[in-house]
Design an enzyme around this catalytic site. Structure first.
Site, PDB file in Angstrom:
ATOM      1  CB  ALA A   1      -0.942  -0.024   1.202  1.00  0.00           C
ATOM      2  CB  ALA A   2       2.983   2.794   2.622  1.00  0.00           C
TER       3      ALA A   2
ATOM      4  NE  ARG B   1      -0.325   9.608 -10.948  1.00  0.00           N
ATOM      5  CZ  ARG B   1      -0.785   9.404  -9.711  1.00  0.00           C
ATOM      6  NH1 ARG B   1      -1.149  10.408  -8.956  1.00  0.00           N
ATOM      7  NH2 ARG B   1      -0.892   8.200  -9.212  1.00  0.00           N
TER       8      ARG B   1
ATOM      9  CB  SER C   1      -0.070  -2.699  -5.986  1.00  0.00           C
ATOM     10  OG  SER C   1      -1.028  -1.683  -6.038  1.00  0.00           O
TER      11      SER C   1
ATOM     12  CB  CYS D   1      -8.575  -4.427   3.490  1.00  0.00           C
ATOM     13  SG  CYS D   1      -7.257  -3.282   3.893  1.00  0.00           S
TER      14      CYS D   1
ATOM     15  CG  ASP E   1       0.534  -1.437   8.474  1.00  0.00           C
ATOM     16  OD1 ASP E   1      -0.172  -0.414   8.406  1.00  0.00           O
ATOM     17  OD2 ASP E   1       0.100  -2.589   8.319  1.00  0.00           O
TER      18      ASP E   1
ATOM     19  CG  ASN F   1      -3.565   3.611  -0.026  1.00  0.00           C
ATOM     20  OD1 ASN F   1      -3.209   3.874  -1.162  1.00  0.00           O
ATOM     21  ND2 ASN F   1      -3.922   2.404   0.368  1.00  0.00           N
TER      22      ASN F   1
ATOM     23  CE1 TYR G   1     -36.813  10.856   7.805  1.00  0.00           C
ATOM     24  CE2 TYR G   1     -38.017  12.795   7.060  1.00  0.00           C
ATOM     25  CZ  TYR G   1     -38.012  11.499   7.535  1.00  0.00           C
ATOM     26  OH  TYR G   1     -39.183  10.834   7.748  1.00  0.00           O
TER      27      TYR G   1
HETATM   28  C1  FAD Z   1      -6.515  -9.854   6.504  1.00  0.00           C
HETATM   29  C2  FAD Z   1      -6.323  -8.376   6.640  1.00  0.00           C
HETATM   30  C3  FAD Z   1      -7.423  -7.528   6.627  1.00  0.00           C
HETATM   31  C4  FAD Z   1      -7.242  -6.157   6.767  1.00  0.00           C
HETATM   32  N1  FAD Z   1      -8.342  -5.350   6.747  1.00  0.00           N
HETATM   33  C5  FAD Z   1      -8.187  -4.014   6.834  1.00  0.00           C
HETATM   34  C6  FAD Z   1      -9.318  -3.147   6.753  1.00  0.00           C
HETATM   35  O1  FAD Z   1     -10.462  -3.610   6.596  1.00  0.00           O
HETATM   36  N2  FAD Z   1      -9.115  -1.801   6.862  1.00  0.00           N
HETATM   37  C7  FAD Z   1      -7.859  -1.270   7.021  1.00  0.00           C
HETATM   38  O2  FAD Z   1      -7.721  -0.048   7.088  1.00  0.00           O
HETATM   39  N3  FAD Z   1      -6.757  -2.075   7.087  1.00  0.00           N
HETATM   40  C8  FAD Z   1      -6.898  -3.417   6.995  1.00  0.00           C
HETATM   41  N4  FAD Z   1      -5.780  -4.235   7.023  1.00  0.00           N
HETATM   42  C9  FAD Z   1      -4.451  -3.623   7.230  1.00  0.00           C
HETATM   43  C10 FAD Z   1      -3.838  -3.148   5.907  1.00  0.00           C
HETATM   44  O3  FAD Z   1      -3.822  -4.200   4.989  1.00  0.00           O
HETATM   45  C11 FAD Z   1      -2.425  -2.646   6.173  1.00  0.00           C
HETATM   46  O4  FAD Z   1      -2.517  -1.553   7.044  1.00  0.00           O
HETATM   47  C12 FAD Z   1      -1.709  -2.224   4.894  1.00  0.00           C
HETATM   48  O5  FAD Z   1      -1.519  -3.311   4.037  1.00  0.00           O
HETATM   49  C13 FAD Z   1      -0.343  -1.623   5.240  1.00  0.00           C
HETATM   50  O6  FAD Z   1       0.334  -1.313   4.077  1.00  0.00           O
HETATM   51  P1  FAD Z   1       1.920  -1.155   4.080  1.00  0.00           P
HETATM   52  O7  FAD Z   1       2.304  -0.866   2.669  1.00  0.00           O
HETATM   53  O8  FAD Z   1       2.334  -0.222   5.139  1.00  0.00           O
HETATM   54  O9  FAD Z   1       2.492  -2.572   4.554  1.00  0.00           O
HETATM   55  P2  FAD Z   1       2.292  -4.041   4.021  1.00  0.00           P
HETATM   56  O10 FAD Z   1       0.964  -4.222   3.383  1.00  0.00           O
HETATM   57  O11 FAD Z   1       2.658  -4.935   5.154  1.00  0.00           O
HETATM   58  O12 FAD Z   1       3.386  -4.179   2.880  1.00  0.00           O
HETATM   59  C14 FAD Z   1       4.763  -4.182   3.147  1.00  0.00           C
HETATM   60  C15 FAD Z   1       5.440  -5.048   2.114  1.00  0.00           C
HETATM   61  O13 FAD Z   1       6.846  -4.900   2.259  1.00  0.00           O
HETATM   62  C16 FAD Z   1       7.458  -6.156   2.178  1.00  0.00           C
HETATM   63  N5  FAD Z   1       8.748  -6.090   2.858  1.00  0.00           N
HETATM   64  C17 FAD Z   1       8.954  -5.997   4.196  1.00  0.00           C
HETATM   65  N6  FAD Z   1      10.268  -5.962   4.471  1.00  0.00           N
HETATM   66  C18 FAD Z   1      10.901  -6.022   3.275  1.00  0.00           C
HETATM   67  C19 FAD Z   1      12.269  -6.046   2.909  1.00  0.00           C
HETATM   68  N7  FAD Z   1      13.241  -5.981   3.807  1.00  0.00           N
HETATM   69  N8  FAD Z   1      12.580  -6.119   1.585  1.00  0.00           N
HETATM   70  C20 FAD Z   1      11.594  -6.181   0.640  1.00  0.00           C
HETATM   71  N9  FAD Z   1      10.281  -6.186   0.943  1.00  0.00           N
HETATM   72  C21 FAD Z   1       9.941  -6.096   2.241  1.00  0.00           C
HETATM   73  C22 FAD Z   1       6.450  -7.057   2.880  1.00  0.00           C
HETATM   74  O14 FAD Z   1       6.660  -8.424   2.597  1.00  0.00           O
HETATM   75  C23 FAD Z   1       5.149  -6.541   2.313  1.00  0.00           C
HETATM   76  O15 FAD Z   1       4.869  -7.158   1.084  1.00  0.00           O
HETATM   77  C24 FAD Z   1      -5.926  -5.622   6.899  1.00  0.00           C
HETATM   78  C25 FAD Z   1      -4.821  -6.471   6.911  1.00  0.00           C
HETATM   79  C26 FAD Z   1      -5.003  -7.832   6.767  1.00  0.00           C
HETATM   80  C27 FAD Z   1      -3.811  -8.740   6.779  1.00  0.00           C
END
Ligand code: FAD
Length: 460
Positions: A12-13, A23, A40, A44, A280, A302, A423
């Site tokens: 996500a981030a 862009r 990507s 969730c 995260d 995001n 309403y």
């Molecule tokens: C089942 C589930 C349901 C969810 N439901 C919700 C919801 O309903 N609403 C909501 O707001 N949030 C929800 N979340 C949380 C949300 O998915 C996360 O907050 C979001 O994905 C965080 O994005 P991110 O990019 O910070 O980290 P991540 O999605 O954890 O992505 C980080 C990526 O970096 C990779 N990485 C880590 N270290 C390294 C490294 N050293 N080298 C290369 N790659 C690396 C990881 O493997 C991963 O692929 C849910 C999460 C799960 C698991």
């Protein structure tokens, strides 16, 4: 000279930041290292994909493919794990997981978007253990999906929102579910009566709920709990929470905040020059208390990614903090919160009026109207909205989003009861649940006669 940007983490981030930066400044040379083969995707959406893979196929969970990012000029390297950051050399040390070779990559600007990782349990795994799963990534879902098709009985360990979503998923696939939660009640972060309503909902859907117990072993087709209870099952899904993934940040000696996640300023800058973090893996601050908080949520990741991307491209943007607004569904019930809970408010030094209310979600006589119950947290001295929690089978999202907007804008209970909202019977009762809550809060503050609300109510 072309600037070289390296992004670690491609969900996500990381991908949001890379896309925004490219862009805004197409001359940037952006390389993303992602250890998983997928990028990507919406974690969730995984519980809903697993509930019905035909209706929500795997490819629909992926927002943009690797090829699409590459076509947009982002050099995306999947199955590449970053192992360390050398700030003096301004290099990242990376392993190509396909060939097990080591690469060093120079950068001018670096973004850490390494996410969170599941908390490890001290489970003793013996012979004949049932299949053990976690659910964090799309690969985890790939393992659960075929198994779920033939499973009969599952133990879900952890009664947080993902465990509760997975309880619904498994029941919808005809699998018997036992849900084990170590806290003495469900959803300890919410008002106790909300946890109770959710527990009753699980019972209605034939989910066996075990509270106050921990899974300590897996053996002979069973999960064993700390009181000796032995639960026969085909498999167990561990949803016991996550912690920030800060390994790389530690390798670079970046400052961590009090939450244990990477400390960043509102520009998503870490303690090191030219190094950003988003999602995260980093913390943010609470809009009401100003305190550092860690909420591992997709929408926050995001929005932080967007801010980081703007800075990577030389622009300016500021992440304004969070209220911790969140919602989930388990079976028919939606549970949501925003702002401060009672305990959080007390810890932050606020004296609050916690107002519990119930109202119909739509005009009472409409067939799809459902009760919506909630607690509104209001600062006694000023009437300011500090937060809310709500539960119901309808319109909980609308309620919580309006409270979040009110809390963000510093509105009072008085303002809430005066809001000019849409309403018509199919959409709302004539006094919307939020106005019912606001009115009760206003009355409580008056009757407590601590102080009159900030905004005087006009005579009708
Ligand atoms: C089942 C589930 C349901 C969810 N439901 C919700 C919801 O309903 N609403 C909501 O707001 N949030 C929800 N979340 C949380 C949300 O998915 C996360 O907050 C979001 O994905 C965080 O994005 P991110 O990019 O910070 O980290 P991540 O999605 O954890 O992505 C980080 C990526 O970096 C990779 N990485 C880590 N270290 C390294 C490294 N050293 N080298 C290369 N790659 C690396 C990881 O493997 C991963 O692929 C849910 C999460 C799960 C698991």
């Amino acid at each position: 000279m072309t600037k070289k940007v390296v992004v670690i983490g491609g969900v996500a981030a990381g991908m949001k930041a890379a896309a925004v930066a490219k862009r805004r400044d197409p001359t940037l040379e952006i390389r993303v290292f992602q250890d998983e083969p997928d990028v990507s995707y919406s974690a969730c959406g995984l519980p809903y994909h697993l509930a019905d893979p035909a209706a929500i196929p795997r490819q629909n969970i992926i927002a943009r493919t690797v090829d699409r990012f590459r076509a947009d000029g982002i050099d995306l390297r999947v199955r590449h794990r970053a192992d360390a950051v050398d700030l003096r050399q301004r290099q990242v040390i990376v392993t190509d997981l396909a060939t097990a070779t080591c690469i060093t990559e120079d950068f001018d600007l670096l973004l850490l978007a390494t996410g969170a990782r599941p908390i490890e349990t001290n489970l003793a795994v013996g012979s004949g253990a049932p299949t053990l799963f976690k659910l964090r990534s799309i690969r985890d879902a790939d393992l659960i999906r075929p198994w779920l098709g033939q499973a009969k009985r599952v133990v879900i360990v952890g009664g947080g929102y993902i465990g509760l979503e997975m309880a619904e998923t498994c029941r919808s696939r005809g699998v018997s579910v036992t849900l084990v939660e170590m806290a003495p009640r469900l959803l300890p972060g919410f008002q106790p009566w909300i946890g109770k309503q959710v527990a009753e909902q699980l019972e209605r859907h034939h989910v066996d709920l075990i509270l106050g117990r921990q899974a300590i072993a897996a053996e002979d087709g069973r999960i064993v709990l700390d009181d000796g209870t032995s639960l026969e099952c085909d498999g167990a899904i561990f949803c016991v929470g996550v912690r920030p993934n800060v390994d790389l940040a530690l390798s670079a000696d970046l400052t961590l905040g009090p939450t244990g996640a990477i400390a960043v300023d509102p520009a998503m800058r870490t303690s090191a020059e030219g190094v950003f973090a988003a999602g995260d893996c980093c913390e943010t601050y609470h809009r009401i208390t100003g305190a550092p908080v860690w909420y591992p949520l997709g929408d926050i990741a995001n929005r932080q990614g967007r801010v980081a991307g703007i800075h990577l491209a030389g622009g300016e943007a500021w992440f304004p903090g969070v209220l911790g607004t969140a919602i989930f569904r388990t079976f028919e019930l939606a549970v949501a919160r925003t702002g401060l809970g009672s305990a959080q408010a007390r810890a932050g030094g606020f004296e609050t009026a916690d107002v519990r209310f119930e109202a119909p979600s739509r005009a009472r006589y409409m067939p799809n109207s459902r009760p919506l119950a909630g607690t509104l947290m209001v600062e006694r001295a000023t009437g300011r909205i500090l937060g809310a929690e709500a539960v119901g089978a309808d319109a909980v999202d609308k309620f919580i989003d309006v409270v979040a907007t009110a809390a963000w804008g510093g509105l009072t209970a008085d303002d809430l009861s005066d809001l000019d909202l849409a309403y018509a019977p199919p959409f709302s009762p004539v006094l919307a649940p939020i106005q019912v809550g606001g009115e009760l809060a206003r009355k409580q503050i008056f009757s407590d006669s601590v102080r009159q609300p900030r905004v005087a109510k006009a005579d009708p």
